[in-house]
Design a protein around this motif. Structure first.
Motif, PDB file in Angstrom:
ATOM      1  N   ASP A 125       1.098  -1.290   0.274  1.00 59.99           N
ATOM      2  CA  ASP A 125      -0.514  -0.175  -0.379  1.00 59.99           C
ATOM      3  C   ASP A 125       1.100   1.363   0.136  1.00 59.99           C
ATOM      4  O   ASP A 125       1.631   1.384   0.901  1.00 59.99           O
ATOM      5  CB  ASP A 125      -0.657   0.117   0.732  1.00 59.99           C
ATOM      6  CG  ASP A 125      -2.044   0.735   1.607  1.00 59.99           C
ATOM      7  OD1 ASP A 125      -2.055   2.205   1.441  1.00 59.99           O
ATOM      8  OD2 ASP A 125      -3.234   1.067   1.752  1.00 59.99           O
ATOM      9  N   ALA A 128      -1.052   6.858  -1.686  1.00 63.02           N
ATOM     10  CA  ALA A 128      -1.420   7.031  -1.134  1.00 63.02           C
ATOM     11  C   ALA A 128      -1.524   9.001  -1.335  1.00 63.02           C
ATOM     12  O   ALA A 128      -2.617   9.055   0.209  1.00 63.02           O
ATOM     13  CB  ALA A 128      -2.078   6.377  -0.074  1.00 63.02           C
ATOM     14  N   PRO A 129      -2.252   9.748  -2.210  1.00 58.97           N
ATOM     15  CA  PRO A 129      -2.389  11.021  -1.643  1.00 58.97           C
ATOM     16  C   PRO A 129      -4.036  11.010  -1.468  1.00 58.97           C
ATOM     17  O   PRO A 129      -4.708  10.606  -1.747  1.00 58.97           O
ATOM     18  CB  PRO A 129      -2.115  12.200  -3.514  1.00 58.97           C
ATOM     19  CG  PRO A 129      -2.492  10.555  -4.462  1.00 58.97           C
ATOM     20  CD  PRO A 129      -1.829   9.662  -3.254  1.00 58.97           C
ATOM     21  N   ASN A 130      -4.000  12.390  -0.779  1.00 59.79           N
ATOM     22  CA  ASN A 130      -5.278  12.972  -1.000  1.00 59.79           C
ATOM     23  C   ASN A 130      -6.012  14.078  -1.457  1.00 59.79           C
ATOM     24  O   ASN A 130      -5.432  14.536  -2.625  1.00 59.79           O
ATOM     25  CB  ASN A 130      -5.027  13.447   0.867  1.00 59.79           C
ATOM     26  CG  ASN A 130      -5.053  12.605   1.837  1.00 59.79           C
ATOM     27  OD1 ASN A 130      -5.273  11.071   1.617  1.00 59.79           O
ATOM     28  ND2 ASN A 130      -3.773  12.907   2.609  1.00 59.79           N
ATOM     29  N   HIS A 139       4.018  11.661   0.237  1.00 57.70           N
ATOM     30  CA  HIS A 139       3.529  10.974  -0.581  1.00 57.70           C
ATOM     31  C   HIS A 139       4.542  11.071  -1.635  1.00 57.70           C
ATOM     32  O   HIS A 139       4.518   9.760  -2.286  1.00 57.70           O
ATOM     33  CB  HIS A 139       1.703  11.890  -1.314  1.00 57.70           C
ATOM     34  CG  HIS A 139       1.221  11.643  -0.233  1.00 57.70           C
ATOM     35  ND1 HIS A 139       0.448  12.996   0.011  1.00 57.70           N
ATOM     36  CD2 HIS A 139       0.676  11.126   0.477  1.00 57.70           C
ATOM     37  CE1 HIS A 139      -0.725  12.418   0.929  1.00 57.70           C
ATOM     38  NE2 HIS A 139      -0.028  11.685   1.346  1.00 57.70           N
ATOM     39  N   HIS A 165      -4.191   3.482  -2.483  1.00 57.24           N
ATOM     40  CA  HIS A 165      -5.487   3.626  -1.203  1.00 57.24           C
ATOM     41  C   HIS A 165      -5.306   4.950  -1.297  1.00 57.24           C
ATOM     42  O   HIS A 165      -5.024   5.937   0.025  1.00 57.24           O
ATOM     43  CB  HIS A 165      -4.878   3.029  -0.057  1.00 57.24           C
ATOM     44  CG  HIS A 165      -6.470   2.798   1.187  1.00 57.24           C
ATOM     45  ND1 HIS A 165      -7.038   2.326   1.158  1.00 57.24           N
ATOM     46  CD2 HIS A 165      -6.279   3.826   2.429  1.00 57.24           C
ATOM     47  CE1 HIS A 165      -7.325   1.840   1.692  1.00 57.24           C
ATOM     48  NE2 HIS A 165      -7.563   3.326   2.818  1.00 57.24           N
ATOM     49  N   GLY A 167      -6.684   8.802  -0.637  1.00 58.76           N
ATOM     50  CA  GLY A 167      -8.146  10.107   0.859  1.00 58.76           C
ATOM     51  C   GLY A 167      -9.213  10.635  -0.178  1.00 58.76           C
ATOM     52  O   GLY A 167      -8.713  11.229  -0.414  1.00 58.76           O
ATOM     53  N   TYR A 311     -11.460   6.457   9.070  1.00 59.22           N
ATOM     54  CA  TYR A 311     -10.229   5.749   8.382  1.00 59.22           C
ATOM     55  C   TYR A 311      -9.743   5.118   9.092  1.00 59.22           C
ATOM     56  O   TYR A 311      -9.706   3.653   8.603  1.00 59.22           O
ATOM     57  CB  TYR A 311      -9.163   6.811   8.768  1.00 59.22           C
ATOM     58  CG  TYR A 311      -8.046   7.189   8.200  1.00 59.22           C
ATOM     59  CD1 TYR A 311      -7.651   6.680   6.974  1.00 59.22           C
ATOM     60  CD2 TYR A 311      -7.210   6.565   8.764  1.00 59.22           C
ATOM     61  CE1 TYR A 311      -6.389   6.767   6.414  1.00 59.22           C
ATOM     62  CE2 TYR A 311      -5.358   6.429   8.549  1.00 59.22           C
ATOM     63  CZ  TYR A 311      -5.221   6.538   7.269  1.00 59.22           C
ATOM     64  OH  TYR A 311      -4.054   6.386   7.261  1.00 59.22           O
ATOM     65  N   ASP A 315      -9.873   1.222   6.492  1.00 56.11           N
ATOM     66  CA  ASP A 315      -8.565   0.326   6.817  1.00 56.11           C
ATOM     67  C   ASP A 315      -9.140  -1.164   6.804  1.00 56.11           C
ATOM     68  O   ASP A 315      -8.067  -2.435   6.502  1.00 56.11           O
ATOM     69  CB  ASP A 315      -7.397   1.053   8.016  1.00 56.11           C
ATOM     70  CG  ASP A 315      -5.863   1.695   6.693  1.00 56.11           C
ATOM     71  OD1 ASP A 315      -5.678   1.076   5.443  1.00 56.11           O
ATOM     72  OD2 ASP A 315      -5.961   2.749   7.046  1.00 56.11           O
ATOM     73  N   TYR A 333       2.960  -1.483   4.360  1.00 55.93           N
ATOM     74  CA  TYR A 333       1.794  -0.119   4.446  1.00 55.93           C
ATOM     75  C   TYR A 333       3.608   0.677   4.215  1.00 55.93           C
ATOM     76  O   TYR A 333       4.228   0.843   5.431  1.00 55.93           O
ATOM     77  CB  TYR A 333       1.364   0.530   5.395  1.00 55.93           C
ATOM     78  CG  TYR A 333      -0.374  -0.297   4.692  1.00 55.93           C
ATOM     79  CD1 TYR A 333       0.694  -1.966   5.998  1.00 55.93           C
ATOM     80  CD2 TYR A 333      -1.029  -0.310   4.781  1.00 55.93           C
ATOM     81  CE1 TYR A 333      -1.347  -2.707   5.713  1.00 55.93           C
ATOM     82  CE2 TYR A 333      -2.615  -1.015   5.422  1.00 55.93           C
ATOM     83  CZ  TYR A 333      -2.339  -2.185   5.636  1.00 55.93           C
ATOM     84  OH  TYR A 333      -3.498  -2.935   5.563  1.00 55.93           O
ATOM     85  N   VAL A 335       4.186   5.029   4.661  1.00 53.36           N
ATOM     86  CA  VAL A 335       3.000   5.904   5.510  1.00 53.36           C
ATOM     87  C   VAL A 335       4.419   5.701   6.106  1.00 53.36           C
ATOM     88  O   VAL A 335       4.958   4.909   6.951  1.00 53.36           O
ATOM     89  CB  VAL A 335       1.713   5.397   5.701  1.00 53.36           C
ATOM     90  CG1 VAL A 335       0.395   6.021   5.927  1.00 53.36           C
ATOM     91  CG2 VAL A 335       1.397   4.369   5.071  1.00 53.36           C
ATOM     92  N   GLN A 339       1.589   8.441  11.050  1.00 54.26           N
ATOM     93  CA  GLN A 339       0.031   6.708  11.533  1.00 54.26           C
ATOM     94  C   GLN A 339       0.369   6.438  12.318  1.00 54.26           C
ATOM     95  O   GLN A 339       0.198   4.740  12.224  1.00 54.26           O
ATOM     96  CB  GLN A 339      -0.333   6.818   9.839  1.00 54.26           C
ATOM     97  CG  GLN A 339      -0.863   8.284   9.668  1.00 54.26           C
ATOM     98  CD  GLN A 339      -2.013   8.081   8.050  1.00 54.26           C
ATOM     99  OE1 GLN A 339      -2.162   6.675   8.139  1.00 54.26           O
ATOM    100  NE2 GLN A 339      -2.049   8.786   7.042  1.00 54.26           N
ATOM    101  N   PHE A 343      -1.727   2.725  12.558  1.00 53.63           N
ATOM    102  CA  PHE A 343      -1.116   1.330  12.351  1.00 53.63           C
ATOM    103  C   PHE A 343      -0.984   0.137  13.430  1.00 53.63           C
ATOM    104  O   PHE A 343      -1.469  -1.310  12.572  1.00 53.63           O
ATOM    105  CB  PHE A 343       0.061   0.917  11.657  1.00 53.63           C
ATOM    106  CG  PHE A 343       0.130   1.966   9.785  1.00 53.63           C
ATOM    107  CD1 PHE A 343      -1.152   0.983   9.125  1.00 53.63           C
ATOM    108  CD2 PHE A 343      -0.088   3.211   9.518  1.00 53.63           C
ATOM    109  CE1 PHE A 343      -2.358   1.415   7.561  1.00 53.63           C
ATOM    110  CE2 PHE A 343      -0.605   3.597   8.120  1.00 53.63           C
ATOM    111  CZ  PHE A 343      -1.745   3.267   7.269  1.00 53.63           C
TER     112      PHE A 343
HETATM  113  N1  ARG Z   1      -4.206   9.343   2.381  1.00 57.82           N
HETATM  114  C1  ARG Z   1      -3.285   8.391   3.263  1.00 57.82           C
HETATM  115  C2  ARG Z   1      -2.455   9.903   4.045  1.00 57.82           C
HETATM  116  O1  ARG Z   1      -2.282  10.995   3.619  1.00 57.82           O
HETATM  117  C3  ARG Z   1      -2.533   7.444   3.655  1.00 57.82           C
HETATM  118  C4  ARG Z   1      -3.027   6.475   3.377  1.00 57.82           C
HETATM  119  C5  ARG Z   1      -1.999   5.078   3.635  1.00 57.82           C
HETATM  120  N2  ARG Z   1      -2.307   3.652   3.867  1.00 57.82           N
HETATM  121  C6  ARG Z   1      -3.832   3.717   4.728  1.00 57.82           C
HETATM  122  N3  ARG Z   1      -4.038   2.303   4.302  1.00 57.82           N
HETATM  123  N4  ARG Z   1      -4.230   3.271   5.386  1.00 57.82           N
HETATM  124  O2  ARG Z   1      -2.138  10.536   4.895  1.00 57.82           O
END
Ligand code: ARG
Length: 572
Positions: A125, A128-130, A139, A165, A167, A311, A315, A333, A335, A339, A343
């Protein structure tokens, strides 16, 4: 597989057992001495066992050495005792050459590597940008490291699945919809990601004095989750606007991720997954919300009091889906470290529910990027826009090219292409060359340096090899029939690096760290450049052998850079 280390370990084990030493496999470790004068492999087993048996390590080392010599495989030239009781192994030169030859047969080496992970599956994973937020530097880091880890596992023959993944769901969309309706352009199609970002910021500012806004936002997210048509339409537009931007970034980086299952992808599963988790009995009621409590962490929110998901919920649904769909052995992951708690909560909950990949979960928690001289200055405000970073890298790369006359003989188009590859390679390498968990200092001089530990340095070394290969008359020197009587130090140092490639890729996979490969490539490049600086290649009686070294260096740099996602350049 190049299993020299494995074979050596077995022989050391049985030699120690022959001496009636009480030895466990895990006590035997092998290292590469930094200076090849101390051999190609070295073990401290005699010191470890001497301590345990209260014996003199050097004496014990000698006895083990004698036993080893009785069983010595023919690829070992000699064994020596050094220092406080190290046992050093020297590989035979013809073996080193034979191992290096493989790199000149791409298919063969690739097949050999891919035996490692045969039949295993991993999901990673990453990126994963938002939606509605610019593609940030964090990112970028996730994209670069994630893609490299993906490539490492793929090279080792794993069935690899990349999942982006993004956002694209959550309470923030309720807020954004409110902001768009209140202050946005009537024609959504005209809007850019910067406009969306601005509106989001405005929402937060306004809601400081107008509390009603927060409630409105919540309501709109609830509407969105319940399929309200207007909410859906605005949300979809935000996605389209954002992807116009993201696609540009991915194209520039040359990255394509197998699946884009964003958070919204799981919306239809959320009700049943939430239900299943509640029914499993691991949740607690808390003022109308459903939470999961842990022994040594704060609780996680599964369902808010107004019934909406989080969120965390998404997940959990994601894990359920991935296990059902791909039954992976490993789930990674990539990330940011911020975070970490999230996780740990997710993984613990999955464990409580028995939703586990065979080899578990890994959070590769990347550190921050810091700018050497304080902040990165951007035209647009506080957030760092990736496009600005890339523009700046291209600008720097052109400056260097002009100053050092690199690419001066190339046609303009080719030169521009080269400069772009150097710029992107430099940025990527900077992300990849230190352990992901460490913070990275972004220092333009170092990032772009042609002499230092940089992407451009590796690209330059590769181009140097290619230039040598263009000049020689010795064609297709893939095999070496006669090895020169004596090799000089630079030739030997280089030759003794090649066979480590596979070990390094495996180590990188186990440590989830592309930096292992980056470091290795730098060491090959340095050794090649030392050799190149001291010895002539063309029209020498050793030309055959030296071309072979050059060709092998180029093959390894190419394979390694490909794993790191960095382009090689034929001419610079
Ligand atoms: N979109 C999230 C962010 O920018 C990261 C996602 C990471 N992946 C996940 N499975 N939570 O903070």
């Amino acid at each position: 597989m190049n299993n020299i280390a494995e074979q050596l370990k077995k022989i050391i084990l049985s030699a120690s057992q022959d001496l009636n030493l009480n030895v466990d496999e895990n006590q035997i470790s092998l290292e590469h001495p930094t200076d090849f004068k101390f051999g190609d492999y070295s073990t401290n087993v005699a010191m470890v066992l001497a301590k345990q048996e209260k014996k003199n390590p050097i004496e014990l080392g000698k006895s083990i050495k004698n036993k080893l010599e009785e069983k010595m495989p023919d690829f070992i030239e000699k064994i020596e005792i050094a220092g406080a009781g190290f046992i050093n192994f020297y590989l035979r030169t013809d073996l080193l050459v034979k191992l290096a030859e493989k790199f000149n047969y791409e298919v063969e080496i690739k097949n050999e590597l891919s035996e490692n992970g045969h039949g295993k599956t991993m999901v990673i994973d990453y990126s994963a940008p938002n939606i509605a937020k610019p593609f940030g530097i964090g990112h970028l880091r996730s994209t670069n490291i994630g893609q490299a880890i993906y490539n490492i596992y793929k090279t080792l023959g794993w069935n690899t699945i990349g999942d982006n993944h993004i956002g694209d769901w959550g309470t923030q969309f309720g807020k954004l919809i409110v902001a768009i309706k209140k202050w946005g352009d009537t024609n959504l199609d005209e809007m850019t990601i910067e406009d969306l970002e601005r509106l989001y910021v405005k929402f937060h500012k306004e809601s400081e004095t107008d509390e009603k806004l927060i409630d409105e936002g919540r309501e709109w997210f609830s509407k969105l989750e319940n399929g309200d048509e207007e909410a859906r339409k605005i949300w979809q537009k935000c996605i389209d606007i954002s992807f116009r931007e993201f696609d540009k970034v991915y194209k520039m980086l040359g990255v394509k991720i197998d699946y884009v299952h964003g958070e919204a992808f799981y919306q239809d599963m959320l009700t049943s997954v939430t239900k299943e988790i509640i029914e499993s009995g691991i949740t607690t009621d808390s003022e109308g919300a459903k939470i999961i409590e842990f022994e040594n962490m704060p609780p996680a929110m599964l369902q808010k009091s107004n019934g909406t998901t989080t969120y965390f919920t998404r997940d959990m649904a994601t894990i359920k889906y991935r296990i059902k769909e791909w039954n992976p052995d490993l789930m990674i992951y990539e990330v940011g470290v911020d975070q970490d708690l999230h996780f740990r909560q997710v993984f613990k909950t999955a464990e409580m529910l028995g939703w586990m990949p065979k080899n578990g979960f890994v959070h590769v928690a990347h550190g921050l990027i810091r700018w050497k001289n304080g902040k990165f200055s951007t035209r647009k405000g506080d957030t760092i826009h990736l496009a600005d970073v890339i523009d700046k890298a291209v600008e720097k790369a052109s400056e260097i090219a002009n100053k050092s006359l690199i690419g001066k003989d190339l046609p303009k188009e080719q030169k521009d292409e080269m400069i772009k590859s150097v710029a992107i390679g430099a940025i990527k390498f900077n992300d990849l060359s230190s352990d992901p968990r460490k913070d990275v200092i972004f220092d333009w001089d170092q990032v772009m340096s042609l002499e230092g530990d940089s992407g451009p340095y590796l690209q330059y070394t590769y181009a140097r090899c290619m230039s040598v290969l263009r000049k020689t008359q010795v064609k297709e020197q893939k095999n070496i029939n006669t090895i020169p009587e004596t090799l000089n130090n630079e030739e030997l140092a280089l030759l003794k690096e090649f066979y480590k490639f596979e070990e390094k890729v495996i180590e990188a996979s186990k440590r989830f760290s592309p930096a292992v490969i980056a470091e290795y490539l730098l060491s090959i490049a340095r050794k090649y450049n030392e050799f190149y600086g001291k010895h002539r290649i063309i029209d020498q009686k050793e030309e055959d052998f030296r071309i072979f070294l050059t060709r092998t260096t180029a093959s390894i740099l190419e394979m390694g850079l490909q794993i790191l996602g960095i382009n090689t350049i034929e001419r610079m």
